[in-house]
Motif scaffolding. Structure first.
Motif, PDB file in Angstrom:
ATOM      1  N   THR A 522      -4.066 -10.236  -7.556  1.00  0.00           N
ATOM      2  CA  THR A 522      -5.332 -10.981  -7.521  1.00  0.00           C
ATOM      3  C   THR A 522      -6.519 -10.098  -7.916  1.00  0.00           C
ATOM      4  O   THR A 522      -7.307 -10.464  -8.776  1.00  0.00           O
ATOM      5  CB  THR A 522      -5.586 -11.527  -6.094  1.00  0.00           C
ATOM      6  N   VAL A 523      -6.635  -8.905  -7.282  1.00  0.00           N
ATOM      7  CA  VAL A 523      -7.845  -8.111  -7.532  1.00  0.00           C
ATOM      8  C   VAL A 523      -7.758  -7.245  -8.779  1.00  0.00           C
ATOM      9  O   VAL A 523      -8.763  -6.854  -9.347  1.00  0.00           O
ATOM     10  CB  VAL A 523      -8.215  -7.206  -6.328  1.00  0.00           C
ATOM     11  N   TRP A 524      -6.541  -6.935  -9.194  1.00  0.00           N
ATOM     12  CA  TRP A 524      -6.382  -5.984 -10.310  1.00  0.00           C
ATOM     13  C   TRP A 524      -5.724  -6.641 -11.525  1.00  0.00           C
ATOM     14  O   TRP A 524      -5.966  -6.276 -12.680  1.00  0.00           O
ATOM     15  CB  TRP A 524      -5.540  -4.788  -9.798  1.00  0.00           C
ATOM     16  N   GLY A 525      -4.836  -7.592 -11.280  1.00  0.00           N
ATOM     17  CA  GLY A 525      -4.110  -8.223 -12.388  1.00  0.00           C
ATOM     18  C   GLY A 525      -2.823  -7.502 -12.710  1.00  0.00           C
ATOM     19  O   GLY A 525      -2.205  -7.758 -13.743  1.00  0.00           O
ATOM     20  N   LYS A 526      -2.388  -6.565 -11.841  1.00  0.00           N
ATOM     21  CA  LYS A 526      -1.130  -5.852 -12.073  1.00  0.00           C
ATOM     22  C   LYS A 526      -0.377  -5.709 -10.760  1.00  0.00           C
ATOM     23  O   LYS A 526      -0.996  -5.660  -9.690  1.00  0.00           O
ATOM     24  CB  LYS A 526      -1.399  -4.451 -12.616  1.00  0.00           C
ATOM     25  N   LYS A 527       0.957  -5.610 -10.879  1.00  0.00           N
ATOM     26  CA  LYS A 527       1.792  -5.436  -9.690  1.00  0.00           C
ATOM     27  C   LYS A 527       2.535  -4.114  -9.789  1.00  0.00           C
ATOM     28  O   LYS A 527       3.541  -4.028 -10.475  1.00  0.00           O
ATOM     29  CB  LYS A 527       2.825  -6.561  -9.619  1.00  0.00           C
ATOM     30  N   PRO A 528       2.050  -3.099  -9.104  1.00  0.00           N
ATOM     31  CA  PRO A 528       2.738  -1.800  -9.175  1.00  0.00           C
ATOM     32  C   PRO A 528       4.019  -1.806  -8.339  1.00  0.00           C
ATOM     33  O   PRO A 528       4.267  -2.734  -7.570  1.00  0.00           O
ATOM     34  CB  PRO A 528       1.724  -0.833  -8.581  1.00  0.00           C
ATOM     35  N   ILE A 529       4.807  -0.750  -8.491  1.00  0.00           N
ATOM     36  CA  ILE A 529       5.922  -0.522  -7.573  1.00  0.00           C
ATOM     37  C   ILE A 529       5.320  -0.246  -6.198  1.00  0.00           C
ATOM     38  O   ILE A 529       4.301   0.441  -6.092  1.00  0.00           O
ATOM     39  CB  ILE A 529       6.764   0.687  -8.057  1.00  0.00           C
ATOM     40  N   CYS A 530       5.895  -0.813  -5.151  1.00  0.00           N
ATOM     41  CA  CYS A 530       5.332  -0.659  -3.807  1.00  0.00           C
ATOM     42  C   CYS A 530       6.439  -0.278  -2.829  1.00  0.00           C
ATOM     43  O   CYS A 530       7.445  -0.978  -2.732  1.00  0.00           O
ATOM     44  CB  CYS A 530       4.670  -1.972  -3.393  1.00  0.00           C
ATOM     45  N   HIS A 531       6.280   0.843  -2.166  1.00  0.00           N
ATOM     46  CA  HIS A 531       7.242   1.286  -1.152  1.00  0.00           C
ATOM     47  C   HIS A 531       6.593   1.171   0.218  1.00  0.00           C
ATOM     48  O   HIS A 531       5.504   1.700   0.424  1.00  0.00           O
ATOM     49  CB  HIS A 531       7.648   2.748  -1.382  1.00  0.00           C
ATOM     50  N   VAL A 532       7.262   0.486   1.125  1.00  0.00           N
ATOM     51  CA  VAL A 532       6.736   0.366   2.483  1.00  0.00           C
ATOM     52  C   VAL A 532       7.755   0.959   3.448  1.00  0.00           C
ATOM     53  O   VAL A 532       8.946   0.635   3.375  1.00  0.00           O
ATOM     54  CB  VAL A 532       6.488  -1.114   2.841  1.00  0.00           C
ATOM     55  N   SER A 533       7.309   1.840   4.341  1.00  0.00           N
ATOM     56  CA  SER A 533       8.214   2.330   5.389  1.00  0.00           C
ATOM     57  C   SER A 533       7.617   2.021   6.747  1.00  0.00           C
ATOM     58  O   SER A 533       6.443   2.310   6.995  1.00  0.00           O
ATOM     59  CB  SER A 533       8.435   3.832   5.326  1.00  0.00           C
ATOM     60  N   VAL A 534       8.449   1.449   7.599  1.00  0.00           N
ATOM     61  CA  VAL A 534       8.019   1.156   8.970  1.00  0.00           C
ATOM     62  C   VAL A 534       8.839   2.046   9.900  1.00  0.00           C
ATOM     63  O   VAL A 534      10.062   2.100   9.781  1.00  0.00           O
ATOM     64  CB  VAL A 534       8.264  -0.324   9.315  1.00  0.00           C
ATOM     65  N   VAL A 535       8.158   2.739  10.784  1.00  0.00           N
ATOM     66  CA  VAL A 535       8.900   3.541  11.767  1.00  0.00           C
ATOM     67  C   VAL A 535       8.508   3.090  13.163  1.00  0.00           C
ATOM     68  O   VAL A 535       7.478   2.434  13.353  1.00  0.00           O
ATOM     69  CB  VAL A 535       8.630   5.054  11.605  1.00  0.00           C
ATOM     70  N   GLY A 536       9.317   3.418  14.155  1.00  0.00           N
ATOM     71  CA  GLY A 536       9.011   3.033  15.526  1.00  0.00           C
ATOM     72  C   GLY A 536      10.253   2.567  16.217  1.00  0.00           C
ATOM     73  O   GLY A 536      11.348   2.656  15.662  1.00  0.00           O
ATOM     74  N   VAL A 537      10.091   2.116  17.457  1.00  0.00           N
ATOM     75  CA  VAL A 537      11.260   1.710  18.243  1.00  0.00           C
ATOM     76  C   VAL A 537      11.647   0.279  17.926  1.00  0.00           C
ATOM     77  O   VAL A 537      10.853  -0.481  17.414  1.00  0.00           O
ATOM     78  CB  VAL A 537      10.981   1.850  19.755  1.00  0.00           C
TER      79      VAL A 537
END
Ligand SMILES: [Zn+2]
Ligand SMILES: [Zn+2]
Length: 537
Positions: A522-537
């Motif tokens: 929406t804001v840029w007009g491009k979709k980069p590669i996106c890595h998400v890591s969630v840590v926790g219990v």
């Protein structure tokens, strides 16, 4: 990236001969980070000891450049002429961990047995010394593999294409030709290397200041033409670029530079009078690390060019290299030099046969079948059409991986085998079908975002959301900093997730990734590669 296999015999008794083992080159757009591309030789490897030998037709990179990397998978004898063997040895010496290849040196014109194959190396003219066509005789017929060739009755050095041998082989009977298609769309006959030599001599004689000539280092005939011209114009020749030094050393050992004074090293360029020097330089294809590119950037420690100096591109840009070559030409002109190319003067000829030359060879050999190789689709197709038009009885179109019967039965494609490309990525070989290069292209287009977050036991966000990225613009169109945009997006996304769902880290990662990519769209007009890591219990 030439690599051909000729097989003889049925089933498990079949023996194989490999002809050439070449590379092609990557480019920054389609294969970012890749210099060398090689054939996938899994099929050949699987034949094991049934591969009798590799025969090199000549020492151009597209015919022998993969040998050091791929030979360890085959470990069979390699037959090469003295010049090809010399260049291979020089290349080996310059590389760490290069394999000890079992090279058998064979002279042009020689004939020898390799397993069940009776092989004759027939001299052909080309743009490198000691190029050969192979006449492969078998009990079921003879196949002529032309390699790269042209008809040049007056080459600057080396043997002309051996008409008498080809006529004799034709009289014995030729089942099939596997032939060079590079210039099959071009009418007429190509001009001779000695005509180029005369033209270069004129340009060097009349040059007011320094002269720099760039060409392929392996084109020893061309180097010799420049050296002869320099001698006639009372100029000394300076070699600039490692490949030049390597090729001329091998050529001198084999007597191809007889009568030519010793070449000087680059430091001589600075102290010789301007009208007493000719520099032979690497970099005719616009290679960014080669001598000419560095000179054009004013970045070479020993060689500079200025107003009144003449630069001759005794070459043609290989398709794909035009932009890089153009950049260097522009830089040189900007620096005041006069630039001469094959568009402005007669300073280059191709080493491949045009239509009249094809007609001559096919007239001598009178083959039953032609299989066009060595060219893009349009060249292969044009070659096929032309061969039919001059009366070659049968033309068979083959693609990479096709197995075609050339003799001993009807001409037809009988099988196809695993084939493709291997990419040399740094020190590691990868298959072109693996995701690496596709990912690298996506990174080049839109960069990468990494998000990390942690939850405590109660499923609440613990600490900050970490947002890092590379290759994204620093702010959106309204001036909001990109990390801020992304952090808000992540927090909004988490707010929308019920606490129960937050315990499923895989689900959170997917949801955040989708939200981040959506927001950036929406804001840029491009979709980069996106890595998400969630840590926790
Ligand atoms: Zn070639
Ligand atoms: Zn070649």
């Amino acid at each position: 990236m030439n690599a051909g296999l000729y097989g003889l015999g049925e089933g498990r008794k079949r023996r194989w001969l490999m002809v050439d083992c070449g590379v092609t080159f990557g480019d920054p757009v389609t294969t970012p980070g890749i210099d060398l591309i090689m054939p996938d030789i899994r099929f050949a490897k699987a034949q094991g000891a049934a591969i009798e030998a590799i025969i090199l037709t000549h020492a151009h990179e597209d015919h022998y450049g993969a040998l050091l990397d791929l030979w360890p998978q085959l470990k069979c004898p390699v037959y090469a002429t003295p010049f090809a063997a010399g260049l291979l040895a020089a290349k080996r010496a310059a590389e760490r961990e290069a394999p000890r290849i079992d090279v058998r040196v064979v002279a042009e014109g020689s004939r020898f047995d390799v397993g069940p194959f009776d092989v004759e190396l027939v001299p052909v003219a080309h743009s490198i010394p000691e190029s050969t066509a192979l006449a492969i005789r078998t009990p079921v017929g003879t196949v002529v593999h032309t390699g790269d060739w042209k008809i040049d009755r007056t080459p600057v050095l080396g043997l002309p294409t051996d008409e008498a041998r080809f006529r004799a082989i034709g009289d014995e009977g030729v089942a099939a030709i596997v032939g060079d298609s590079t210039n099959a769309l071009r009418e007429g006959i190509s001009r001779s290397e000695s005509e180029v030599a005369a033209s270069l001599a004129g340009l060097i004689k009349t040059a007011p200041g320094r002269v720099a000539v760039t060409t392929f280092a392996s084109n020893v005939g061309r180097l010799r033409a420049v050296a002869d011209a320099a001698l006639a114009a009372d100029r000394q020749v300076v070699l600039v670029g490692r490949a030049m030094a390597r090729a001329t050393e091998v050529a001198r050992e084999l007597g191809y530079l007889e009568g030519i004074p010793d070449f000087l090293s680059p430091d001589a360029f600075g102290y010789l009078p301007r009208n007493k020097v000719v520099a032979l330089m690497t970099g005719s294809q616009g290679e960014p690390r080669a001598a000419l590119a560095r000179v054009s950037e004013g970045d070479h420690p020993e060689v500079t060019l200025a107003k009144g100096d003449r630069v001759i591109f005794s070459s043609r840009a290989i398709p794909g290299n035009e932009k890089a070559v153009g950049r260097i030409i522009n830089k040189l002109i900007e620096g005041g030099a006069e630039v001469i190319t094959d568009r402005t003067h007669f300073v280059h000829v191709s080493g491949h046969p045009r239509q009249e030359e094809l007609a001559m060879l096919y007239g001598w050999l009178k083959p039953q079948v032609l299989a066009p190789v060595h060219g893009e689709e349009m060249h292969l197709d044009g070659h096929a059409d032309f061969a039919k038009s001059i009366g070659v009885p049968k033309v068979v179109r083959i693609r990479n991986g096709d197995v075609v019967r050339l003799a001993g039965g009807p001409t037809e494609i009988v099988d196809d085998v695993v084939n493709g490309r291997m990419l040399k990525d740094g020190k590691v070989m990868i298959f072109a079908t693996e995701p690496t290069i596709g990912e690298r292209r996506r990174l080049a287009f839109a960069g990468v975002v990494s998000i990390a977050l942690a939850f405590d036991e109660r499923g609440e966000l613990s600490g900050d959301v970490s947002v890092r990225f590379a290759g994204l613009p620093p702010r959106d169109d309204e001036g909001t900093s990109m990390p801020e945009v992304l952090r808000d997006t992540v927090l909004d996304c988490l707010d929308g997730l019920p606490r129960q769902k937050r315990r499923d880290h895989g689900l959170v990662e997917k949801a955040v990734e989708r939200a981040v990519r959506g927001e950036l769209q929406t804001v840029w007009g491009k979709k980069p590669i996106c890595h998400v890591s969630v840590v926790g219990v």
